[in-house]
Design a protein around this motif. Structure first.
Motif, short mmCIF file in Angstrom:
data_model
loop_
_atom_site.label_atom_id
_atom_site.label_comp_id
_atom_site.label_asym_id
_atom_site.label_seq_id
_atom_site.Cartn_x
_atom_site.Cartn_y
_atom_site.Cartn_z
N ILE A 69 8.31 -1.64 -7.49
CA ILE A 69 7.75 -1.83 -6.21
C ILE A 69 6.93 -3.26 -6.05
N PRO A 70 7.30 -4.00 -5.04
CA PRO A 70 6.79 -5.35 -4.86
C PRO A 70 5.23 -5.09 -4.66
N ALA A 71 4.80 -6.44 -5.27
CA ALA A 71 3.44 -6.70 -4.99
C ALA A 71 3.03 -6.66 -3.40
N HIS A 123 -0.87 1.49 -9.26
CA HIS A 123 -1.72 1.51 -8.14
C HIS A 123 -0.92 1.42 -6.89
N ARG A 124 0.44 1.02 -6.82
CA ARG A 124 1.25 1.00 -5.79
C ARG A 124 1.83 2.23 -5.40
N VAL A 125 1.54 3.31 -6.07
CA VAL A 125 2.09 4.77 -5.97
C VAL A 125 1.14 5.76 -5.31
N LEU A 126 1.44 6.00 -4.23
CA LEU A 126 0.47 6.98 -3.40
C LEU A 126 1.09 8.43 -3.25
N ARG A 127 0.06 9.25 -2.56
CA ARG A 127 0.54 10.58 -1.99
C ARG A 127 1.49 10.16 -0.83
N SER A 128 2.19 11.17 -0.56
CA SER A 128 3.22 11.14 0.57
C SER A 128 2.69 10.91 1.91
N ASP A 129 1.39 11.25 2.19
CA ASP A 129 0.70 10.77 3.45
C ASP A 129 0.15 9.37 3.19
N ARG A 159 -7.37 -2.79 -6.30
CA ARG A 159 -6.08 -3.34 -6.68
C ARG A 159 -5.12 -3.64 -5.47
N LEU A 160 -5.16 -2.81 -4.64
CA LEU A 160 -4.31 -2.59 -3.32
C LEU A 160 -4.93 -3.83 -2.40
N ARG A 161 -5.89 -3.98 -2.12
CA ARG A 161 -6.57 -4.76 -1.37
C ARG A 161 -6.39 -6.25 -1.93
N GLU A 197 -3.74 -7.21 -3.30
CA GLU A 197 -2.42 -7.55 -2.95
C GLU A 197 -2.10 -7.55 -1.67
N GLY A 198 -3.36 -7.77 -0.79
CA GLY A 198 -3.22 -8.05 0.88
C GLY A 198 -2.93 -6.42 1.46
N VAL A 199 -2.98 -5.29 0.79
CA VAL A 199 -2.85 -3.88 1.39
C VAL A 199 -3.85 -3.63 2.08
N ARG A 200 -3.69 -3.15 3.35
CA ARG A 200 -4.65 -2.50 4.22
C ARG A 200 -5.03 -1.02 3.66
N VAL A 201 -6.40 -1.17 3.19
CA VAL A 201 -6.71 0.30 2.77
C VAL A 201 -7.84 0.71 3.72
N GLU A 202 -8.07 1.99 4.11
CA GLU A 202 -9.21 2.48 5.06
C GLU A 202 -9.46 3.65 4.74
N GLN A 203 -10.51 3.87 4.14
CA GLN A 203 -11.09 5.31 3.70
C GLN A 203 -9.92 6.04 2.76
N GLY A 204 -9.30 5.45 1.85
CA GLY A 204 -8.64 5.75 1.23
C GLY A 204 -7.17 5.93 1.42
N ARG A 205 -6.67 5.75 2.57
CA ARG A 205 -5.34 5.59 3.26
C ARG A 205 -4.80 4.11 3.60
N VAL A 206 -3.52 4.09 3.20
CA VAL A 206 -2.61 2.64 3.37
C VAL A 206 -2.55 2.66 4.71
N ARG A 207 -2.82 1.67 5.38
CA ARG A 207 -2.43 1.51 6.99
C ARG A 207 -1.40 0.32 6.99
N GLY A 208 -0.66 0.59 7.88
CA GLY A 208 0.24 -0.20 8.59
C GLY A 208 1.54 -0.62 7.74
N GLN A 209 1.79 0.27 6.65
CA GLN A 209 3.35 -0.02 6.17
C GLN A 209 3.86 1.29 6.02
N ARG A 210 5.12 1.37 5.48
CA ARG A 210 5.83 2.46 4.96
C ARG A 210 6.24 2.13 3.53
N ALA A 211 6.63 2.99 2.86
CA ALA A 211 7.03 2.82 1.63
C ALA A 211 8.16 1.68 1.58
N ALA A 212 8.05 1.07 0.44
CA ALA A 212 8.81 0.06 0.15
C ALA A 212 10.34 0.41 0.14
#
Length: 114
Positions: A21-23, A60-66, A84-86, A88-103
């Motif tokens: 899974i890419p950074a 840290h790049r592995v999440l629940r299906s939602d 760790r996700l932040r 790498e530039g991942v948008r995390v709001e209230q424990g949920r990744v926003r704005g991207q789908r699975a790699a």
């Protein structure tokens, strides 16, 4: 199944998928299992990652299906995964990744979505 040659091979495939899974990207537990050739074994992926002793594994790049962090909100694991996700530039709001789908898988990159 733990301890058998088959289970060790399956664990090796799961860890290889997590490492692929890419950074800055994420995948769900079920997606990791599917890519490792173990469809329907998301809980196995979660169990393996919870027992992780590999310092270089990007767990840290592995999440629940939602798209949510699986750790309880406010726990040390929750805070670490979000940090760790932040980083790498991942948008995390209230424990949920926003704005991207699975790699995408390699097949999806070459042949397009199923």
């Amino acid at each position: 199944m733990a301890g058998t040659d088959d289970s060790r091979e399956a664990e090796r495939r799961i860890l290889a998928q997590v490492r692929s899974i890419p950074a800055g990207q994420v995948a769900g537990y079920g997606e990791v299992a599917r890519r490792a050739g173990l469809p329907g074994r998301a809980r196995w992926v979660a169990r393996l990652l919870s027992a992780n002793t590999h310092a270089d594994l990007p767990w840290h790049r592995v999440l629940r299906s939602d798209g949510r962090v699986a750790f309880p909100e406010g726990s040390a694991g929750y805070r670490e995964q979000c940090r760790r996700l932040r980083a790498e530039g991942v948008r995390v709001e209230q424990g949920r990744v926003r704005g991207q789908r699975a790699a995408p898988s390699v097949d999806e990159q070459v042949w397009g979505p199923a």
